[in-house]
Every structure is written in C-alpha cells, then in structure tokens.
Design an enzyme around this catalytic site. Structure first.
Site, PDB file in Angstrom:
ATOM      1  N   SER A 108       7.682  -5.064   6.896  1.00 42.71           N
ATOM      2  CA  SER A 108       7.247  -6.014   7.930  1.00 42.71           C
ATOM      3  C   SER A 108       8.080  -7.281   7.987  1.00 42.71           C
ATOM      4  O   SER A 108       7.569  -8.399   7.806  1.00 42.71           O
ATOM      5  CB  SER A 108       5.784  -6.362   7.697  1.00 42.71           C
ATOM      6  OG  SER A 108       5.049  -5.194   7.525  1.00 42.71           O
ATOM      7  N   ASP A 154       5.786  -3.476  10.966  1.00 41.52           N
ATOM      8  CA  ASP A 154       4.321  -3.286  11.027  1.00 41.52           C
ATOM      9  C   ASP A 154       3.778  -3.286  12.458  1.00 41.52           C
ATOM     10  O   ASP A 154       2.824  -2.569  12.768  1.00 41.52           O
ATOM     11  CB  ASP A 154       3.575  -4.312  10.150  1.00 41.52           C
ATOM     12  CG  ASP A 154       3.963  -5.759  10.410  1.00 41.52           C
ATOM     13  OD1 ASP A 154       4.909  -6.010  11.176  1.00 41.52           O
ATOM     14  OD2 ASP A 154       3.323  -6.657   9.812  1.00 41.52           O
ATOM     15  N   ARG A 167       0.817  -1.207   0.000  1.00 46.91           N
ATOM     16  CA  ARG A 167       0.000   0.000   0.000  1.00 46.91           C
ATOM     17  C   ARG A 167       0.854   1.262   0.000  1.00 46.91           C
ATOM     18  O   ARG A 167       1.906   1.313   0.640  1.00 46.91           O
ATOM     19  CB  ARG A 167      -0.927   0.021   1.221  1.00 46.91           C
ATOM     20  CG  ARG A 167      -1.960  -1.104   1.184  1.00 46.91           C
ATOM     21  CD  ARG A 167      -2.967  -0.998   2.299  1.00 46.91           C
ATOM     22  NE  ARG A 167      -2.296  -0.802   3.573  1.00 46.91           N
ATOM     23  CZ  ARG A 167      -2.769  -0.075   4.567  1.00 46.91           C
ATOM     24  NH1 ARG A 167      -3.927   0.528   4.452  1.00 46.91           N
ATOM     25  NH2 ARG A 167      -2.099   0.037   5.687  1.00 46.91           N
TER      26      ARG A 167
HETATM   27  C1  GLC Z   1       6.883 -11.852  10.322  1.00 46.70           C
HETATM   28  C2  GLC Z   1       7.975 -10.801  10.248  1.00 46.70           C
HETATM   29  C3  GLC Z   1       7.713  -9.687  11.245  1.00 46.70           C
HETATM   30  C4  GLC Z   1       6.306  -9.146  11.039  1.00 46.70           C
HETATM   31  C5  GLC Z   1       5.287 -10.262  11.110  1.00 46.70           C
HETATM   32  C6  GLC Z   1       3.863  -9.773  10.847  1.00 46.70           C
HETATM   33  O1  GLC Z   1       6.937 -12.464  11.566  1.00 46.70           O
HETATM   34  O2  GLC Z   1       9.226 -11.389  10.502  1.00 46.70           O
HETATM   35  O3  GLC Z   1       8.655  -8.651  11.113  1.00 46.70           O
HETATM   36  O4  GLC Z   1       6.039  -8.170  12.021  1.00 46.70           O
HETATM   37  O5  GLC Z   1       5.610 -11.250  10.149  1.00 46.70           O
HETATM   38  O6  GLC Z   1       3.732  -9.216   9.587  1.00 46.70           O
END
Ligand code: GLC
Length: 443
Positions: free
Chosen positions: A136, A190, A74
């Site tokens: 993320s 995230d 996004r």
């Molecule tokens: C995975 C990633 C982490 C993220 C999570 C949720 O665990 O390693 O960084 O926060 O996914 O998206």
C-alpha cells in the site's frame, strides 16, 4: 462557555469550512492534475498504471495473499470458487513493530517472509501456491508482477526499498527463509485490491478508496486515454492508482497543516493525506488545542500531557471523544489521559475534533466527486465506490459529512455515488488479481 473561547471556535469553524463552491474549484484542479498525470507531465497525482482491470467474477483458485501497508500485516489463504459464492478466507494478522517499518528493507522483508513461513506451517500448507501481494504505497509498475517503490508514505522509512522492485525483494527474502511453496504472481495497491474485491460481486464498482491511516483513490480508466500504452497489456480498461493523498491544489489549508507538514518525515508531500488520513488527524486536533492552551483559552493554561506533546494525540482519541455523549466528554477525556477538564474545555476539544473530521470528510468527498465525474461527467448512472479504512468505518460523523457534501454538489443525483464499506477488501482483492493472472498464464 466564555466568549473568548466561543469566538475562537467560531473562527476555527470558518477556517475549516469547505463548501460546495470551494469544492468545485478543487474538483476542477483535480481534473486538470489527473489529465497531466495521465499524459506523464509533472502533476501532484501520479496516476500509476496497475496492469489490472475489474475481474469477471469467475476467477477461482486456492491462493495466498499478503497485505502490507497499515498497522497490521496480514497473510491470507483465499479459496475462490468463481461462481458467485462467498470466498473462504483464513488468515493471520501480525503486528509490525518500529524495527520493521523504520530500519532496513532487509529487516522488513525478512520479517514478512518469516510470517509467511509460520503461516504456511500453521496451516499445514504443502505444495506450491500463487500469491498476490498488496503493497500500500506508490509503486511504479512495469508489469503485473513487477514494481518499484517510488517513495515511502505514512511515516514508513525502511532503507534500501525506494527505487527497488518490491516483488524481487520479497522473493529474495522468501528464498533466504527457505519458503519454496510460494510463487508471487501479482502486485497491487490497497485501493486497487479493495476495488477488485467489491467488483468481483458488483459490476457497478468502478473506484476504490482507502480512508484509514493513509488515504488514496483508484478508478477504472480507458486505456486509450493513457499517454503511453502499457506494454504487454491488451484489455481496454485499466485501474489507475492516483495516489490522491499527494494532491496539493485548492485545498482548505490552515497554518496547523503547514506546521504538521514541516515536522513530518516527508515535508512538502502528501498534503491531501495530511489533512484527511488517520495518521495525521489526531495531531491536527492536538495542534489546534495546544495553540489555545498556550493562549490561556483552555485548561486554565495548564498543559495536559497528551495534548501538549507532538504525536501523543491519536485519531482514535478523537473518535472516542466524538463517540461520547457531550456531558460525558470530561470523563472520556480523563480516560484518554487528560484529567481535570472542565465542561467547557471538554466541549471545546470535542468541537475542534468535529471540525477537523468535517473538513477531512468533505475533502475526501471532493476527491471522490472529481473521480466519479471524470468517469461519468453528468452522473448518468450509478457508481459503487469500494471503501475501506477505519475513518470511514468508525469515525463518528465521517460518512454523514461525506453524504452531505455529495448532496451539496450534486443535489438529487448525489445517490449516484455510493461509497460502500468493503472491509478488509485489499487482501481478497490481491487473491482475485492473482487468480486472474494465473488463468491468463495458463490460457
Ligand atoms: C498512502 C499510500 C497509498 C495508499 C494509501 C492508503 O497514501 O501512498 O499507496 O493507497 O496510503 O493506504
């Protein structure tokens, strides 16, 4: 239902059970791993500094945000007024294809830069905008706007990104695409974005959690408790991204977990995530169903397509089946590509789903319980946990199983932990973090 099938269900229920006493030993192990991770000792919890604290709520500006790391990518434009009013958010969602997540970093970041250019053109944006980047995955940050990808998770494999600074990769791609009106001012996970988005309005929010494709938790920690003082950071508290999906102690693991792990892109890693995350939940249910099909307990030994082959059964299918009233389960299964299920077959597949969802929710609740009791051991005050992700939002029963787990652990104090849905918080959070960084740079 035949007694052999009934027995199999009862035994699976026992194997996937996870009650308060086992949760307590997991929580103790979690605390110990947190400590080690904070001290920089080997630990399954990375405990990554984010160079960000909760916002004041007064952050303002006209900011761009990128949100990368799930099924969709996004780009957002966020207008923050800093006076408690709802931010104005306009955004574009772009679907990422396999070639973006599984080939090369150049293709991935090239596609992102193209989307940003398209978005800016479509919005008629001229001038220069600060941008906050939600990425993320586990990043080792040396500063707010610099961080290397430690290792891919959630099945992403684009080459040439691990070990590199993702802000530099983004800037390079923007330059190649001729996007001049963007300054990347901050980088965040995230979970951190979600926490910050909620804390902007709610000072009691001291943790962020994703329960979606992947799973992870961050929380607010006192800087004095970090093994090493983060360079150039002068606030007293910092949000720590635990990468809790990699936690691997005292978990109620089953042989299906070991089978799933062995076939994954990252064997040996992300054990907790592989028991909880939406990317894996469907496959766990499928492994259990396929096992029983093989033993002649289900479908009269026939091998119905999606339940017989790896990765063809999704957590969305589990969710759809659980959402159907029990007597409609055979029809719902047919709609999901598994025709001809008898009432017992359908009831059993549904129950397998419910048992894995129950286990996932209890593990997630144990992780949050460990986090909150680290912050406030006696749960003396109320805490908001900002949560985003499709499991928490949509999976039937998930929130109720979590609430039940909190009650089992804390009795009347269970309501001191309030997980609150913070929908699409990570994009908004990235903008707030960027606005705070801008204010600091100007000051
Ligand atoms: C995975 C990633 C982490 C993220 C999570 C949720 O665990 O390693 O960084 O926060 O996914 O998206």
């Amino acid at each position: 239902m035949e007694s052999a099938l009934q027995n199999a269900l009862a035994s699976l229920s026992g194997q996937l059970d996870f009650q308060a006493p086992e949760m307590r030993s997991m929580i103790a192990a979690f605390h110990e791993q947190m400590e080690r991770g904070l001290r920089g000792e080997p630990s399954s919890l990375k405990m990554l500094p984010t160079f960000t604290d909760n916002p004041s709520g007064r952050e303002k500006g006209d900011i761009l945000a990128l949100d990368l790391g799930g099924t969709n990518f996004r780009v957002l434009r966020v207008r923050l007024t800093g006076d408690g009013r709802e931010p104005g958010i306009t955004g574009g969602k772009f679907k990422l294809a396999t070639e973006h997540v599984a080939r090369t970093g150049e293709e991935l970041f090239g596609a992102i830069a193209r989307f940003i250019r398209q978005f800016m053109e479509a919005q008629g944006l001229r001038g220069t905008y600060p941008l906050g980047f939600t990425f993320s995955f586990p990043i080792r940050q040396q500063a707010l706007r610099r961080g290397e990808l430690i290792v891919w998770t959630k099945g992403w494999t684009a080459s040439g990104v691990e070990g590199r600074d993702v802000v530099a990769l983004l800037e390079l791609a923007l330059e190649k695409q001729g996007v001049a009106g963007v300054r990347v001012v901050s980088l965040n996970n995230d979970t951190t974005g979600t926490q910050v988005a909620r804390a902007y309005f709610d000072p009691a929010c001291d943790a962020g959690c994703i329960l979606g494709t992947g799973t992870n938790v961050c929380y607010r920690e006192s800087v004095s408790r970090l093994g090493e003082a983060p360079l150039g950071y002068n606030r007293e508290a910092m949000i720590i991204n635990m990468e809790s999906g990699n936690f691997n102690q005292k978990l109620p693991r089953h042989r299906h977990d070991a089978a799933l792990d062995a076939c994954s892109e990252n064997p040996g890693a992300q054990w907790e995530e592989k028991m909880v995350g939406g990317r894996y939940l469907g496959e766990l249910v499928r492994l259990a169903a396929a096992d029983w099909i093989g033993r002649g307990l289900l479908f009269g030994g026939r091998r119905p397509g999606p339940l017989s082959e790896r990765d063809l059964w999704s957590s969305e299918a589990v969710s759809a089946l659980l959402a159907a009233p029990p007597d409609e389960a055979p029809a719902r299964l047919a709609g999901l590509g598994v025709p001809g299920a008898g009432p017992d077959d359908a009831a059993a597949v549904r129950e397998i789903g419910r048992l894995f969802v129950r286990r996932a929710a209890r593990i997630a609740a144990a992780v949050l319980s460990a986090t909150m009791t680290r912050i406030d051991p006696g749960l003396e005050r109320a805490h908001t946990v900002a949560v985003d992700g499709s499991l928490f939002e949509k999976m039937p029963g998930f929130r109720a199983f979590m609430a039940e787990a909190f009650s089992g652990l804390f009795g009347v104090r269970a309501d001191r932990i309030a997980p609150v849905l913070t929908h699409d918080g990570s994009g908004l959070g990235a903008a707030i973090i960027a606005a705070a960084a801008e204010a600091e740079n100007i000051a």
